[in-house]
Write a protein that holds these residues in place. Structure first.
Motif, PDB file in Angstrom:
ATOM      1  N   VAL A 213     -31.051 -44.419 -20.549  1.00 38.37           N
ATOM      2  CA  VAL A 213     -31.121 -44.213 -19.152  1.00 38.37           C
ATOM      3  C   VAL A 213     -32.654 -43.434 -18.759  1.00 38.37           C
ATOM      4  N   THR A 214     -33.363 -43.997 -17.751  1.00 34.56           N
ATOM      5  CA  THR A 214     -34.620 -43.558 -17.429  1.00 34.56           C
ATOM      6  C   THR A 214     -34.386 -43.210 -15.955  1.00 34.56           C
ATOM      7  N   VAL A 215     -33.457 -43.890 -15.016  1.00 34.07           N
ATOM      8  CA  VAL A 215     -33.541 -43.212 -13.524  1.00 34.07           C
ATOM      9  C   VAL A 215     -32.036 -42.848 -13.499  1.00 34.07           C
ATOM     10  N   ILE A 216     -32.062 -41.541 -12.854  1.00 34.09           N
ATOM     11  CA  ILE A 216     -31.002 -40.973 -12.706  1.00 34.09           C
ATOM     12  C   ILE A 216     -31.301 -40.388 -11.073  1.00 34.09           C
ATOM     13  N   ASP A 217     -30.323 -41.056 -10.113  1.00 35.17           N
ATOM     14  CA  ASP A 217     -30.604 -40.653  -8.716  1.00 35.17           C
ATOM     15  C   ASP A 217     -29.857 -39.349  -8.207  1.00 35.17           C
ATOM     16  N   GLN A 218     -28.708 -39.053  -8.926  1.00 34.26           N
ATOM     17  CA  GLN A 218     -27.895 -37.908  -8.629  1.00 34.26           C
ATOM     18  C   GLN A 218     -27.743 -36.995  -9.945  1.00 34.26           C
ATOM     19  N   PRO A 219     -28.853 -36.452 -10.395  1.00 38.46           N
ATOM     20  CA  PRO A 219     -28.704 -35.577 -11.672  1.00 38.46           C
ATOM     21  C   PRO A 219     -27.560 -34.799 -11.913  1.00 38.46           C
ATOM     22  N   ARG A 220     -27.166 -34.188 -11.044  1.00 43.39           N
ATOM     23  CA  ARG A 220     -26.162 -33.169 -11.481  1.00 43.39           C
ATOM     24  C   ARG A 220     -24.807 -33.761 -11.424  1.00 43.39           C
ATOM     25  N   ALA A 221     -24.553 -34.799 -10.590  1.00 41.49           N
ATOM     26  CA  ALA A 221     -23.387 -35.761 -10.781  1.00 41.49           C
ATOM     27  C   ALA A 221     -23.332 -36.288 -11.965  1.00 41.49           C
ATOM     28  N   TYR A 222     -24.629 -36.975 -12.621  1.00 44.42           N
ATOM     29  CA  TYR A 222     -24.509 -37.645 -13.840  1.00 44.42           C
ATOM     30  C   TYR A 222     -24.331 -36.658 -14.863  1.00 44.42           C
ATOM     31  N   LEU A 223     -24.906 -35.368 -14.803  1.00 41.14           N
ATOM     32  CA  LEU A 223     -24.754 -34.492 -15.749  1.00 41.14           C
ATOM     33  C   LEU A 223     -23.186 -34.019 -16.001  1.00 41.14           C
ATOM     34  N   SER A 224     -22.665 -33.778 -14.721  1.00 41.45           N
ATOM     35  CA  SER A 224     -21.191 -33.446 -14.615  1.00 41.45           C
ATOM     36  C   SER A 224     -20.360 -34.514 -15.426  1.00 41.45           C
ATOM     37  N   CYS A 225     -20.657 -35.835 -15.060  1.00 40.26           N
ATOM     38  CA  CYS A 225     -19.973 -36.835 -15.558  1.00 40.26           C
ATOM     39  C   CYS A 225     -19.978 -36.795 -17.169  1.00 40.26           C
ATOM     40  N   VAL A 226     -21.033 -36.722 -17.808  1.00 43.46           N
ATOM     41  CA  VAL A 226     -21.395 -36.751 -19.134  1.00 43.46           C
ATOM     42  C   VAL A 226     -20.828 -35.680 -19.796  1.00 43.46           C
ATOM     43  N   ALA A 227     -20.970 -34.572 -19.163  1.00 39.89           N
ATOM     44  CA  ALA A 227     -20.463 -33.002 -19.579  1.00 39.89           C
ATOM     45  C   ALA A 227     -18.829 -33.035 -19.700  1.00 39.89           C
ATOM     46  N   LYS A 228     -18.190 -33.610 -18.761  1.00 33.95           N
ATOM     47  CA  LYS A 228     -16.855 -33.726 -18.329  1.00 33.95           C
ATOM     48  C   LYS A 228     -16.064 -34.460 -19.725  1.00 33.95           C
ATOM     49  N   GLY A 229     -16.923 -35.769 -20.244  1.00 33.60           N
ATOM     50  CA  GLY A 229     -16.495 -36.518 -21.107  1.00 33.60           C
ATOM     51  C   GLY A 229     -16.661 -35.690 -22.559  1.00 33.60           C
ATOM     52  N   ILE A 230     -17.506 -34.919 -22.836  1.00 34.64           N
ATOM     53  CA  ILE A 230     -17.855 -34.102 -23.739  1.00 34.64           C
ATOM     54  C   ILE A 230     -16.933 -33.026 -23.742  1.00 34.64           C
ATOM     55  N   LEU A 231     -16.438 -32.255 -22.520  1.00 35.32           N
ATOM     56  CA  LEU A 231     -15.703 -31.115 -22.735  1.00 35.32           C
ATOM     57  C   LEU A 231     -14.520 -31.750 -22.976  1.00 35.32           C
ATOM     58  N   ILE A 232     -13.764 -32.799 -22.599  1.00 32.71           N
ATOM     59  CA  ILE A 232     -12.609 -33.354 -22.695  1.00 32.71           C
ATOM     60  C   ILE A 232     -12.395 -33.634 -24.269  1.00 32.71           C
ATOM     61  N   ASN A 233     -13.428 -34.204 -24.871  1.00 34.44           N
ATOM     62  CA  ASN A 233     -13.708 -34.392 -26.468  1.00 34.44           C
ATOM     63  C   ASN A 233     -13.376 -33.199 -27.177  1.00 34.44           C
ATOM     64  N   TRP A 234     -13.886 -32.036 -26.556  1.00 32.71           N
ATOM     65  CA  TRP A 234     -14.060 -30.628 -27.154  1.00 32.71           C
ATOM     66  C   TRP A 234     -12.595 -30.156 -27.124  1.00 32.71           C
ATOM     67  N   TYR A 235     -11.999 -30.105 -25.841  1.00 38.11           N
ATOM     68  CA  TYR A 235     -10.630 -29.406 -25.765  1.00 38.11           C
ATOM     69  C   TYR A 235      -9.618 -30.193 -26.676  1.00 38.11           C
ATOM     70  N   GLN A 236      -9.891 -31.318 -26.831  1.00 36.47           N
ATOM     71  CA  GLN A 236      -8.861 -32.326 -27.605  1.00 36.47           C
ATOM     72  C   GLN A 236      -9.076 -31.893 -29.281  1.00 36.47           C
ATOM     73  N   ARG A 237     -10.328 -31.607 -29.513  1.00 36.67           N
ATOM     74  CA  ARG A 237     -10.664 -31.256 -30.933  1.00 36.67           C
ATOM     75  C   ARG A 237     -10.088 -29.882 -31.214  1.00 36.67           C
ATOM     76  N   LYS A 238     -10.439 -29.029 -30.069  1.00 34.95           N
ATOM     77  CA  LYS A 238      -9.662 -27.707 -30.217  1.00 34.95           C
ATOM     78  C   LYS A 238      -8.014 -27.693 -30.322  1.00 34.95           C
ATOM     79  N   ALA A 239      -7.405 -28.395 -29.587  1.00 37.62           N
ATOM     80  CA  ALA A 239      -6.130 -28.768 -29.704  1.00 37.62           C
ATOM     81  C   ALA A 239      -5.694 -29.241 -30.968  1.00 37.62           C
ATOM     82  N   LEU A 240      -6.414 -30.163 -31.568  1.00 36.22           N
ATOM     83  CA  LEU A 240      -6.326 -30.546 -33.057  1.00 36.22           C
ATOM     84  C   LEU A 240      -6.221 -29.583 -34.067  1.00 36.22           C
ATOM     85  N   GLU A 241      -7.310 -28.825 -33.773  1.00 33.12           N
ATOM     86  CA  GLU A 241      -7.407 -27.594 -34.667  1.00 33.12           C
ATOM     87  C   GLU A 241      -6.458 -26.665 -34.580  1.00 33.12           C
ATOM     88  N   ARG A 242      -6.093 -26.362 -33.430  1.00 33.48           N
ATOM     89  CA  ARG A 242      -4.856 -25.260 -33.197  1.00 33.48           C
ATOM     90  C   ARG A 242      -3.476 -25.835 -33.823  1.00 33.48           C
TER      91      ARG A 242
END
Length: 171
Positions: free
Chosen positions: A57-86
C-alpha cells in the motif's frame, strides 16, 4: 530491481514513514486505552505498522481508519491467542505437578497451538466448523452434515481440505 520498482518501493517506504510519524502516537494511545497495558499496546502498534510495511500500500486516504482496521485484525488475533493460552494454562492447572510439562515442552505446545489456530483461520468458515465438530466435539460425518445443512460428500470434501492444511503445517 528496475527503476520503476525502485521508485515504487521508495514511495511505499515514504508513505509508511509518514504514516508512522503522523499516527503512531495516536494508535499506541488507542490500543493502550483498550488493553490497559502499555507493553502490549506498544507491541500491537508495532505489529500494525509491520503488517502495513509488508503490504504494498502506498496511498492511504484515511490513515486513522486504515490503521484502526489493520490494528483491529491484529487485536482480534491477539485476543484469540491469549484465550488459547488461558485455556491451555487452565488445562495444565488440573495436571499433577509431577506430570506437568517442562518449560521447553510448555513453550513448544503453545507454539504448536498457535500454529494450529493460525492454520484453522485459513480455512473457509464451514470447513473450519466441520473440522472442529469432528476433531473437538467428536461428531460423526453424518451428524456434521445434518448440523451444517450440507451433504455427506460435502463434509468429506471439507474434512479433506482441513487435513491437507494440517499436513502442510507438519511439513
Amino acid at each position: 530491481m528496475s527503476e520503476t520498482s525502485s521508485a515504487n518501493h521508495l514511495n511505499h517506504l515514504r508513505a509508511i514513514e509518514a504514516l508512522y510519524s503522523g499516527h503512531h502516537g495516536w494508535l499506541y494511545a488507542t490500543l493502550k486505552r483498550k488493553l490497559g497495558n502499555a507493553m502490549d499496546a506498544a507491541d500491537l502498534a508495532q505489529d500494525t505498522f509491520t503488517r502495513i510495511l509488508a503490504s504494498q500500500v502506498t496511498v492511504i486516504d484515511q490513515p486513522r481508519a486504515y490503521l484502526s482496521c489493520v490494528a483491529k485484525g491484529i487485536l482480534i488475533n491477539w485476543y484469540q491467542r491469549k484465550a488459547l493460552e488461558r485455556a491451555y494454562l487452565d488445562a495444565l492447572a488440573n495436571v499433577p505437578a509431577h506430570e506437568a510439562p517442562s518449560p521447553e515442552a510448555h513453550f513448544m505446545v503453545l507454539e504448536t497451538l498457535h500454529d494450529i489456530d493460525a492454520m484453522l483461520d485459513t480455512l473457509a468458515p464451514l470447513v473450519k466448523r466441520a473440522f472442529l465438530l469432528s476433531q473437538i466435539n467428536g461428531l460423526k460425518y453424518d451428524d456434521i452434515a445434518e448440523q451444517l445443512g450440507v451433504s455427506l460428500i460435502t463434509v468429506k470434501r471439507y474434512m479433506k481440505q482441513a487435513f491437507v492444511q494440517c499436513l502442510m503445517l507438519v511439513e
